[in-house]
Design a protein around this motif. Structure first.
Motif, PDB file in Angstrom:
ATOM      1  N   UNK A   2      35.524 -13.612 -10.574  1.00  0.00           N
ATOM      2  CA  UNK A   2      34.645 -13.007  -9.880  1.00  0.00           C
ATOM      3  C   UNK A   2      35.515 -11.811  -9.609  1.00  0.00           C
ATOM      4  N   UNK A   3      34.839 -10.544  -9.860  1.00  0.00           N
ATOM      5  CA  UNK A   3      35.699  -9.260  -9.760  1.00  0.00           C
ATOM      6  C   UNK A   3      34.858  -8.501  -8.697  1.00  0.00           C
ATOM      7  N   UNK A   4      35.772  -8.076  -7.746  1.00  0.00           N
ATOM      8  CA  UNK A   4      35.178  -7.400  -6.667  1.00  0.00           C
ATOM      9  C   UNK A   4      35.904  -5.835  -6.483  1.00  0.00           C
ATOM     10  N   UNK A   5      34.998  -4.944  -6.888  1.00  0.00           N
ATOM     11  CA  UNK A   5      35.284  -3.583  -6.928  1.00  0.00           C
ATOM     12  C   UNK A   5      34.647  -2.543  -6.120  1.00  0.00           C
ATOM     13  N   UNK A   6      34.959  -1.978  -4.993  1.00  0.00           N
ATOM     14  CA  UNK A   6      34.061  -1.159  -4.147  1.00  0.00           C
ATOM     15  C   UNK A   6      33.347   0.030  -4.890  1.00  0.00           C
ATOM     16  N   UNK A   7      32.211   0.600  -4.419  1.00  0.00           N
ATOM     17  CA  UNK A   7      31.749   1.855  -4.941  1.00  0.00           C
ATOM     18  C   UNK A   7      32.572   3.120  -4.330  1.00  0.00           C
ATOM     19  N   UNK A   8      32.844   3.278  -3.305  1.00  0.00           N
ATOM     20  CA  UNK A   8      33.602   4.238  -2.709  1.00  0.00           C
ATOM     21  C   UNK A   8      34.573   3.934  -1.742  1.00  0.00           C
ATOM     22  N   UNK A   9      35.527   4.413  -1.645  1.00  0.00           N
ATOM     23  CA  UNK A   9      36.758   4.032  -0.766  1.00  0.00           C
ATOM     24  C   UNK A   9      36.665   4.562   0.556  1.00  0.00           C
ATOM     25  N   UNK A  10      36.776   3.701   1.784  1.00  0.00           N
ATOM     26  CA  UNK A  10      36.542   4.003   2.993  1.00  0.00           C
ATOM     27  C   UNK A  10      37.437   5.095   3.660  1.00  0.00           C
ATOM     28  N   UNK A  11      38.706   5.084   2.973  1.00  0.00           N
ATOM     29  CA  UNK A  11      39.847   6.067   3.573  1.00  0.00           C
ATOM     30  C   UNK A  11      39.830   7.538   2.775  1.00  0.00           C
ATOM     31  N   UNK A  12      39.696   7.286   1.507  1.00  0.00           N
ATOM     32  CA  UNK A  12      39.707   8.527   0.698  1.00  0.00           C
ATOM     33  C   UNK A  12      38.393   9.045   0.159  1.00  0.00           C
ATOM     34  N   UNK A  13      37.365   8.299   0.053  1.00  0.00           N
ATOM     35  CA  UNK A  13      36.025   8.669  -0.403  1.00  0.00           C
ATOM     36  C   UNK A  13      36.158   8.550  -1.891  1.00  0.00           C
ATOM     37  N   UNK A  14      37.341   8.048  -2.572  1.00  0.00           N
ATOM     38  CA  UNK A  14      37.414   8.200  -4.110  1.00  0.00           C
ATOM     39  C   UNK A  14      36.277   7.150  -4.700  1.00  0.00           C
TER      40      UNK A  14
END
Length: 389
Positions: free
Chosen positions: A147-159
């Protein structure tokens, strides 16, 4: 008291007028959505209307939306080894997560620690394809499903992460893919089908809804994660407990409003951010703009004043009337070194000075004007103190 300037929308956004109206209307109504009488059916209709609106925000089927209490619960619900597709068990043996995920993903999963692997990121905070491929190849060869989990946008940098590419590579190995879209949904166009993920988490209060509602969305409504709460048959048996109808109604209203304005708002907010960043970098060359050269959310700036602790900057700006943050806003008010910047290899002297500025749907030119005025008053003193230390 002088008017304050709020630049911390990544922590929470003000409630939209449409969401407030829906919240109050639902508070005035009576009825449990599990009851068969008229009041219960009316409550169920409110929930289902919101479900359709939340699904539409990310291009998902309404039947795939499971309402939760927040984004953290949605992540926890998603990150389990045990799923069913219809009546067929689907077991994930390992969890692969990027090093820059929110704490709700890094610590909120339901896998034993020895079955969790952290995926490396590059200097801009994006998942490294070679690291992902190596992990997938290794586990597939050993007969393990990931199960792979990768965010759409980072909460600290917005990347922004290459989620579609991650999903393509992961699915080629038979893996399931989850993405935390809490920061992205409502701030940029997010299409669950285009990203190709199996599960997605979003949160109401990040896009102008009321606190107390989130959602885990599945692309295939027949895919069911093992529940966190056992009990009644709410949410098609996927999440027990009486639904928070007022917060869910407000969530639906906020999702509808955000979807209608997302392209216009993104362009407008990007202009506000660019104006603030350009002015600050021109007037204060000591400031470091982190990840300014990579795709990121239109609303987010990560800045550092090397040698000045982030907590000092945050407090000084707060006292002068500008609300910003350092790191994530889920640490009981504590300011600590950012695991995100650490994973990116940012030198500690810069990482410990990093602050986050984030605009939102209610931001305007006057916020930039007031923020610039405060920075001009506050930063010179911080620079002088740093030099004298």
């Amino acid at each position: 008291m002088n008017q304050r300037t709020y630049l911390d929308h990544n922590a929470t956004s003000p409630v939209r007028p449409e969401a407030r109206e829906a919240l109050l209307e639902a508070l005035d109504a009576t009825g449990n959505g599990s009851s068969v009488h008229g009041e219960g059916r009316a409550s169920r209709a409110t929930i289902d209307k919101a479900r359709g609106r939340v699904a539409a925000l990310v291009g998902a089927p309404a039947g795939g939306v499971m309402f939760t209490s927040c984004g953290t619960e949605a992540d926890t619900l998603a990150l389990t080894p045990d799923f069913h597709r219809g009546e067929t068990p689907v077991t994930c043996d390992v969890l692969l997560v990027s090093a820059v995920e929110h704490a709700a993903v890094l610590r909120g999963h339901r896998f034993p620690a020895e079955r969790v692997e952290i995926l490396p990121v590059d200097a801009r905070g994006r998942v490294r394809p070679d690291g992902l491929d190596a992990a997938l190849d290794r586990h597939t060869a050993a007969g393990r499903r990931a199960l792979v989990s990768v965010m759409v946008a980072n909460n600290e940098t917005g990347v922004l992460q290459p989620v579609a590419e991650v999903a393509r590579r992961a699915h080629a190995h038979g893996a399931l893919v989850h993405s935390d879209a809490v920061q992205a949904a409502g701030r940029m166009a997010v299409s669950m089908p285009a990203l190709g993920v199996d599960l997605m988490s979003i949160s109401a209060h990040k896009l102008g809804g009321a606190p107390g509602a989130g959602a885990l969305i599945v692309a295939d409504p027949d895919l069911r994660p093992a529940p966190v709460f056992a009990g009644g048959a709410q949410e098609r048996g996927r999440r027990a407990g009486s639904e928070n109808v007022p917060a869910i109604a407000a969530f639906g209203a906020a999702a509808l409003a955000a979807a209608a304005a997302v392209e216009v708002d993104a362009a407008r907010i990007n202009g506000l951010r660019a104006r603030l960043e350009d002015a600050l970098r021109c007037e204060f060359p000591e400031l470091v703009l982190l990840v300014g050269d990579v795709d990121r959310l239109p609303n987010t700036s990560c800045l550092a004043l090397p040698g000045v602790p982030a907590e000092t900057i945050v407090i000084a700006l707060d006292l002068a009337g500008v609300a910003v943050s350092a790191g994530a806003a889920c640490s009981s008010g504590k300011v600590a070194a950012s695991h995100v910047l650490g994973a990116m290899g940012v030198p500690e002297r810069i990482a410990r000075s990093a602050i986050r500025l984030s605009f939102g749907w209610s931001s305007g030119e006057e916020d930039v004007d007031r923020a610039l005025g405060v920075f001009r008053r506050v930063l010179p003193g911080l620079v002088r103190r740093r030099a004298a230390a």
